[in-house]
Write a protein that holds these residues in place. Structure first.
Motif, mmCIF file in Angstrom:
data_model
loop_
_atom_site.group_PDB
_atom_site.id
_atom_site.type_symbol
_atom_site.label_atom_id
_atom_site.label_comp_id
_atom_site.label_asym_id
_atom_site.label_seq_id
_atom_site.Cartn_x
_atom_site.Cartn_y
_atom_site.Cartn_z
ATOM 1 N N LYS A 334 1.388 -64.824 -34.601
ATOM 2 C CA LYS A 334 1.587 -65.496 -35.888
ATOM 3 C C LYS A 334 3.027 -65.343 -36.368
ATOM 4 O O LYS A 334 3.632 -66.295 -36.868
ATOM 5 C CB LYS A 334 0.610 -64.946 -36.929
ATOM 6 C CG LYS A 334 -0.824 -65.429 -36.733
ATOM 7 C CD LYS A 334 -1.752 -64.990 -37.858
ATOM 8 C CE LYS A 334 -2.061 -63.514 -37.777
ATOM 9 N NZ LYS A 334 -3.107 -63.117 -38.761
ATOM 10 N N GLU A 365 -0.761 -72.512 -42.181
ATOM 11 C CA GLU A 365 -1.974 -71.797 -42.576
ATOM 12 C C GLU A 365 -3.129 -72.108 -41.628
ATOM 13 O O GLU A 365 -3.901 -71.219 -41.255
ATOM 14 C CB GLU A 365 -2.360 -72.178 -44.016
ATOM 15 C CG GLU A 365 -1.411 -71.675 -45.087
ATOM 16 C CD GLU A 365 -0.141 -72.502 -45.211
ATOM 17 O OE1 GLU A 365 0.825 -72.045 -45.857
ATOM 18 O OE2 GLU A 365 -0.108 -73.623 -44.629
ATOM 19 N N VAL A 366 -3.250 -73.370 -41.220
ATOM 20 C CA VAL A 366 -4.322 -73.756 -40.305
ATOM 21 C C VAL A 366 -4.097 -73.122 -38.931
ATOM 22 O O VAL A 366 -5.041 -72.613 -38.305
ATOM 23 C CB VAL A 366 -4.407 -75.293 -40.184
ATOM 24 C CG1 VAL A 366 -5.359 -75.695 -39.057
ATOM 25 C CG2 VAL A 366 -4.846 -75.902 -41.501
ATOM 26 N N GLN A 369 -5.104 -69.548 -39.030
ATOM 27 C CA GLN A 369 -6.560 -69.404 -39.002
ATOM 28 C C GLN A 369 -7.097 -69.578 -37.582
ATOM 29 O O GLN A 369 -8.025 -68.877 -37.158
ATOM 30 C CB GLN A 369 -7.202 -70.424 -39.947
ATOM 31 C CG GLN A 369 -6.953 -70.150 -41.420
ATOM 32 C CD GLN A 369 -7.434 -71.288 -42.313
ATOM 33 O OE1 GLN A 369 -8.007 -72.267 -41.835
ATOM 34 N NE2 GLN A 369 -7.192 -71.165 -43.614
ATOM 35 N N ASP A 372 -6.443 -66.358 -35.754
ATOM 36 C CA ASP A 372 -7.357 -65.299 -36.198
ATOM 37 C C ASP A 372 -8.766 -65.482 -35.642
ATOM 38 O O ASP A 372 -9.517 -64.508 -35.499
ATOM 39 C CB ASP A 372 -7.411 -65.267 -37.732
ATOM 40 C CG ASP A 372 -6.169 -64.623 -38.346
ATOM 41 O OD1 ASP A 372 -5.551 -63.779 -37.668
ATOM 42 O OD2 ASP A 372 -5.818 -64.988 -39.484
ATOM 43 N N SER A 373 -9.141 -66.715 -35.333
ATOM 44 C CA SER A 373 -10.515 -66.981 -34.867
ATOM 45 C C SER A 373 -10.722 -66.610 -33.400
ATOM 46 O O SER A 373 -11.859 -66.609 -32.916
ATOM 47 C CB SER A 373 -10.862 -68.456 -35.071
ATOM 48 O OG SER A 373 -10.088 -69.278 -34.217
#
Length: 408
Positions: A334, A365-366, A369, A372-373
């Motif tokens: 990130k 931001e997407v 995410q 993180d998934s």
């Protein structure tokens, strides 16, 4: 990227994608991205995209090379890095993209620059290994070189260039991207100037991964070697898992002239040899394929130990990854992604790449995410795909102690 206020993506009926991000910056950047890389070259026009890169500022139907240079500079801009948006700059950018003339004498003058590019590339062991790796890994398309081959130097002419543009520079394969630009204004420009050719252009052939090996024996005491399997294509579910896996293993030193203490590759290889070395995970993604593996640099005598130890670390991750290592890798990925967007050039490139491949733009931001998934199982599965996959290998240097691909 953190201060973006307004964004928009529009796909015109012609297929042209228009993407904008208006952050009210005092300087704007615009770019026209075209899906027309060297993978679309045929045996008859090998090297044409190399010349097209060099010909970006040559004479067009609307302006001479001199007028383009002076006209853009007069308003404070530069082609390749347009820092302001005025009607004149847009005029030159559209002309360069859609209406090049390729006067024979100007194209002929590019030969010396082609030779210089090739000479500089030949001085880079990394470039030679990566080029060789793609040639070994693929049967077609992605096996094409980024550079004009020797036998075509001086033989790619204006007709080759015109035909390539006619067949590949179609609206459906273009994206007009603007940073610090009002979306409605950019849309008007696209509708007026870039609805140039309908259709999808020359059909792209799907890349065929085959596996293979290239060895370049020379007198260098350092051995550069890359070992890969087929990885993930852009837009697939596993592409982010491979990116996280890359950071679990290590992507190179984060401290100048120092080693990356968190790199599993560095830690694992250090146990196998006391000689100086470098090791990092290799990961590239294309529209229909990808390559993942390890890239090592070592003394000739230690090459075999270094390569096998690096591959051993990928096998270890295939058996499982700790939560701490997974969290660290996600954080590093990130951070790397967000830092790439800190410059307007990096942000424009990211927007253009996504607009061409996805027809959309995902905010930071997407993307965060999505990173993180990724689960530990996803990362282990990606490592297993490398371990079980058919290997491709490219090596350069004194290869006496370097194993062949069927020996690792």
């Amino acid at each position: 990227a953190r201060h973006c206020i307004d964004s928009g993506v529009t796909k015109l009926p012609s297929g042209l994608v228009i993407a904008s991000l208006d952050n009210y910056s005092p300087a704007s950047r615009i770019g026209v991205f075209v899906k027309a890389g060297c993978r679309y070259e045929s045996p008859d026009n090998q090297g044409v995209t190399h010349l097209l890169r060099l010909a970006a500022n040559l004479t067009t139907k609307g302006a001479s090379a001199f007028r383009i240079c002076r006209g853009v500079e007069a308003v404070g801009g530069s082609l390749g890095s347009v820092s302001v948006i005025y009607d004149t700059v847009m005029e030159y950018l559209i002309n360069v993209t859609t209406a090049p003339e390729f006067r024979p004498w100007e194209v002929s003058d590019l030969t010396s620059r082609v030779k210089m590019d090739r000479a500089l590339a030949a001085q880079s062991p990394q470039m030679g290994v990566i080029e060789g790796l793609h040639g070994a890994a693929y049967k077609n398309t992605l096996s094409n070189s980024l550079y004009c081959p020797d036998y075509m130097v001086g033989h790619v002419d204006a007709d080759h260039m015109h035909n390539f543009i006619q067949n590949n520079f179609t609206s459906a394969r273009m994206a007009l991207v603007g940073l610090g630009v009002d979306h409605d204004v950019l849309k008007q420009v696209g509708e007026q100037f870039l609805n140039i050719r309908s259709g999808m252009g020359t059909a792209g052939t799907k890349a065929q991964y085959r596996g293979g090996e290239v060895r370049v024996q020379n007198g260098s005491s350092l051995v550069h070697s890359a070992v890969v399997s087929e990885g993930a294509a852009v837009g697939t579910d596993e592409v982010m898992a491979f990116s996280v896996l890359q950071h679990v293993l290590g992507v190179g030193p984060h401290i100048k002239r120092g080693s990356n203490s968190t790199s599993k590759l560095i830690q694992g290889v250090a146990k196998a040899t006391a000689d100086p070395f470098d090791a990092s995970a290799f990961n590239v993604n294309y529209s229909d394929s990808g390559l993942f593996g390890v890239y090592t640099i070592s003394q000739s005598a230690a090459a075999g130990d270094v390569i096998k130890a690096a591959i051993g670390q990928v096998k270890a991750v295939a058996s499982g990854v700790s939560e701490a290592d997974l969290t660290r890798a996600k954080t590093q990925l990130k951070a790397e992604y967000l830092m790439s967007l800190e410059s307007s050039e990096g942000l424009l490139d990211a927007m253009g790449s996504q607009a061409l491949t996805r027809g959309a733009y995902h905010s930071p931001e997407v993307i965060a995410q999505m990173i993180d998934s990724v689960s530990a199982t996803d990362v282990a599965n990606a490592a297993n795909k490398f371990v079980s996959g058919k290997k491709s290998m490219a090596s350069s240097g004194n290869l006496v102690k370097t194993p062949f691909v069927d020996e690792i």
